[in-house]
Design a protein around this motif. Structure first.
Motif, PDB file in Angstrom:
ATOM      1  N   ASP A  54       3.815  -4.054   9.275  1.00 42.35           N
ATOM      2  CA  ASP A  54       2.358  -4.213   9.300  1.00 42.35           C
ATOM      3  C   ASP A  54       1.917  -5.334   8.359  1.00 42.35           C
ATOM      4  O   ASP A  54       1.099  -6.180   8.717  1.00 42.35           O
ATOM      5  CB  ASP A  54       1.672  -2.908   8.903  1.00 42.35           C
ATOM      6  CG  ASP A  54       1.780  -1.838   9.967  1.00 42.35           C
ATOM      7  OD1 ASP A  54       1.987  -2.184  11.145  1.00 42.35           O
ATOM      8  OD2 ASP A  54       1.658  -0.639   9.623  1.00 42.35           O
ATOM      9  N   ASP A  55       2.466  -5.329   7.161  1.00 41.47           N
ATOM     10  CA  ASP A  55       2.126  -6.365   6.184  1.00 41.47           C
ATOM     11  C   ASP A  55       2.572  -7.741   6.668  1.00 41.47           C
ATOM     12  O   ASP A  55       1.869  -8.731   6.494  1.00 41.47           O
ATOM     13  CB  ASP A  55       2.772  -6.052   4.833  1.00 41.47           C
ATOM     14  CG  ASP A  55       2.182  -4.833   4.154  1.00 41.47           C
ATOM     15  OD1 ASP A  55       1.055  -4.459   4.514  1.00 41.47           O
ATOM     16  OD2 ASP A  55       2.844  -4.247   3.278  1.00 41.47           O
ATOM     17  N   GLU A  74       0.007 -16.781  16.978  1.00 42.79           N
ATOM     18  CA  GLU A  74      -0.335 -15.592  16.201  1.00 42.79           C
ATOM     19  C   GLU A  74      -0.185 -14.312  17.006  1.00 42.79           C
ATOM     20  O   GLU A  74      -0.228 -13.209  16.459  1.00 42.79           O
ATOM     21  CB  GLU A  74      -1.757 -15.696  15.629  1.00 42.79           C
ATOM     22  CG  GLU A  74      -2.842 -15.877  16.665  1.00 42.79           C
ATOM     23  CD  GLU A  74      -3.223 -17.339  16.880  1.00 42.79           C
ATOM     24  OE1 GLU A  74      -4.387 -17.598  17.228  1.00 42.79           O
ATOM     25  OE2 GLU A  74      -2.354 -18.204  16.701  1.00 42.79           O
ATOM     26  N   LYS A 114       1.617  -2.639  18.810  1.00 42.19           N
ATOM     27  CA  LYS A 114       0.604  -3.389  18.053  1.00 42.19           C
ATOM     28  C   LYS A 114       0.031  -4.549  18.882  1.00 42.19           C
ATOM     29  O   LYS A 114      -0.722  -5.374  18.363  1.00 42.19           O
ATOM     30  CB  LYS A 114       1.230  -3.954  16.775  1.00 42.19           C
ATOM     31  CG  LYS A 114       1.649  -2.900  15.769  1.00 42.19           C
ATOM     32  CD  LYS A 114       0.437  -2.267  15.118  1.00 42.19           C
ATOM     33  CE  LYS A 114       0.828  -1.245  14.077  1.00 42.19           C
ATOM     34  NZ  LYS A 114      -0.347  -0.690  13.370  1.00 42.19           N
ATOM     35  N   ILE A 121       2.882  -8.761   9.740  1.00 37.81           N
ATOM     36  CA  ILE A 121       2.008  -9.207  10.827  1.00 37.81           C
ATOM     37  C   ILE A 121       0.671  -9.720  10.283  1.00 37.81           C
ATOM     38  O   ILE A 121       0.150 -10.733  10.757  1.00 37.81           O
ATOM     39  CB  ILE A 121       1.753  -8.051  11.822  1.00 37.81           C
ATOM     40  CG1 ILE A 121       3.039  -7.658  12.534  1.00 37.81           C
ATOM     41  CG2 ILE A 121       0.688  -8.444  12.840  1.00 37.81           C
ATOM     42  CD1 ILE A 121       2.922  -6.393  13.352  1.00 37.81           C
ATOM     43  N   LYS A 122       0.147  -9.049   9.280  1.00 35.12           N
ATOM     44  CA  LYS A 122      -1.200  -9.374   8.785  1.00 35.12           C
ATOM     45  C   LYS A 122      -1.249 -10.653   7.988  1.00 35.12           C
ATOM     46  O   LYS A 122      -2.251 -11.359   7.992  1.00 35.12           O
ATOM     47  CB  LYS A 122      -1.714  -8.212   7.926  1.00 35.12           C
ATOM     48  CG  LYS A 122      -2.013  -6.938   8.714  1.00 35.12           C
ATOM     49  CD  LYS A 122      -2.365  -5.795   7.782  1.00 35.12           C
ATOM     50  CE  LYS A 122      -2.536  -4.490   8.540  1.00 35.12           C
ATOM     51  NZ  LYS A 122      -2.767  -3.351   7.621  1.00 35.12           N
ATOM     52  N   LYS A 123      -0.172 -10.964   7.258  1.00 40.98           N
ATOM     53  CA  LYS A 123      -0.202 -12.116   6.343  1.00 40.98           C
ATOM     54  C   LYS A 123      -0.296 -13.426   7.117  1.00 40.98           C
ATOM     55  O   LYS A 123       0.249 -13.563   8.182  1.00 40.98           O
ATOM     56  CB  LYS A 123       1.070 -12.113   5.469  1.00 40.98           C
ATOM     57  CG  LYS A 123       1.047 -10.989   4.435  1.00 40.98           C
ATOM     58  CD  LYS A 123       2.312 -11.027   3.597  1.00 40.98           C
ATOM     59  CE  LYS A 123       2.337  -9.900   2.583  1.00 40.98           C
ATOM     60  NZ  LYS A 123       3.575  -9.884   1.782  1.00 40.98           N
TER      61      LYS A 123
END
Length: 291
Positions: free
Chosen positions: A286-287, A109, A138, A289-291
């Motif tokens: 960003d999306d 992750e 990030k 990475i977050k999912k």
């Protein structure tokens, strides 16, 4: 079984990585002598003499000594430092030769693979740098293959923004291929990143080894982002490994003005035919990475 045992078995002709893995699964907890391994090989594969097996043990020791002098860690499948993400893939490497610091790759992750053609458009080169740099900001590790083109851009962008990046190589760590990226490899290590290979020292790159290493690029990553690729380019091997490993696939979606570029035909195919995420801007990353 210890690292020297595993190396000796991998060096033994006619055994092979998958069979060594089976032996390790059965006898890994046992403290085996050369005599025991001789019996195992003779019973499962072919009759081997003590002299021949001793030769492979001596060669194994020379590899261990070389790695120590070269400040290269050899991490075997049983070691707690072995990345857990690689244990989950099909046909995991039994050994990893690692030069540099690699704590950041131990959790998938924490890393994203950034991949693409060796001959991207000028725009694609800049995109690779921008994405490598953005991931570094990030605090996401960048996994790539040190090839010319998109890989180089991703590594450079990451380093520019003080990030950590890992280069997965298709040959022994006694050399750098391509030679043009020797300085980049040194910069990766100096910045706290690492070079990783499953191949013994002095093994030269081969067509199959580039494909084999692609499974590690996706295996070490939470997901991959494709910068540019032809429909039949080498990048597609990594994409297919990512699918098999149930990793997320992000793919750059370019303006229609780039439609005639052959290095983007693969992007069109991935976006149309695979369960992939189109990447058009930083918000999309960003999306992703977050999912």
């Amino acid at each position: 079984m210890n690292t020297r045992d595993i190396i000796a078995l991998l060096l033994t002709p006619g055994v092979g990585r998958k069979n060594v893995y089976k032996i390790l699964s059965q006898y890994g907890e046992e403290d085996l002598t050369i005599h025991h391994l001789k019996e195992i090989i003779s019973n499962k594969f072919y009759k081997i003499s003590s002299t021949d097996l001793y030769h492979f043990y001596e060669k194994s020791k020379r590899i261990l000594d070389w790695a120590e002098k070269a400040r290269i860690d050899i991490v075997d499948f049983q070691n707690t430092r072995y990345p857990s993400s690689l244990k989950a893939i099909d046909d995991p490497p039994l050994l990893l030769f690692i030069k540099g610091k690699y704590e950041f790759i131990k959790k998938e992750e924490n890393c994203i693979g950034v991949i693409g053609t060796r001959e991207p458009t000028a725009y694609g080169k800049e995109i690779a740098k921008m994405i490598g740099g953005y991931l570094a900001q990030k605090d996401i590790g960048v996994i790539s293959g040190l090839a010319l083109g998109c890989d180089t851009g991703a590594h450079i962008g990451c380093l520019k923004h003080k990030g950590k990046t890992a280069a997965i190589l298709a040959h022994g760590l006694n050399m750098i291929y391509p030679n043009e990226n020797k300085k980049l490899a040194e910069e990766i290590i100096a910045a706290g990143g690492c070079l990783i290979s499953e191949y013994f020292p002095f093994e030269k790159p081969k067509n199959y080894s580039f494909i084999e290493r692609d499974r590690l690029q996706s295996g070490l990553s939470k997901g991959i982002i494709v910068i540019e690729t032809e429909e039949t380019g080498g990048t597609m091997h990594t994409v297919n490994f990512a699918r098999k490993q149930n990793k997320k696939i992000g793919c750059m979606k370019y303006s229609s003005i780039f439609n005639n570029y052959s290095t983007l035909k693969g992007n069109e195919y991935i976006l149309k035919n695979m369960n992939s995420v189109p990447i058009k801007n930083y918000s999309d990353i960003d999306d992703f990475i977050k999912k």
